[in-house]
Scaffold this motif. Sequence first.
Motif: not given
Length: 137
Positions: A96-107
């Motif tokens: 914690m506290p950082y988690i992956w998300t499914s939201t793409p940022a760039s390639v």
Amino acid sequence: MVTAVNANGESNESNQVSATPQVAPLPAGYVIQGGLIWMPVTLNFNWADANAYCTNTTINGRAGWRLPTLTEAYAFSASFFSIGGFRNSLWTSPYMPYIWTSTPASVGSHYFADIVIGVGGSFDARDVNQFGVTCVL
């Protein structure tokens, strides 16, 4: 109610019964927030492995898990933080506290979210980096 049919005809109806399917309770530390079930952060993976883990996991007979979107992570952070959830739960982890998300940022990159600060913070990170993993259903 049911009936049976054979060469002699149809039987009388059985007595009426009802049943409610029971779903196994969630393991300790799982949180229902924002209409989603959130798995506690206990893993640290790169994005591809995090996504594969969530997609392929079954917990207490429940399948269909996925990484949260960035918007869901923000909403979870704000609501769960406001009730003291992070301080008073099993949501403590070295990942914690950082988690992956499914939201793409760039390639080749996705957003990861800081879910402890309570107001939502996010950063663009290359998919090869490792961050905490929470799956939602």
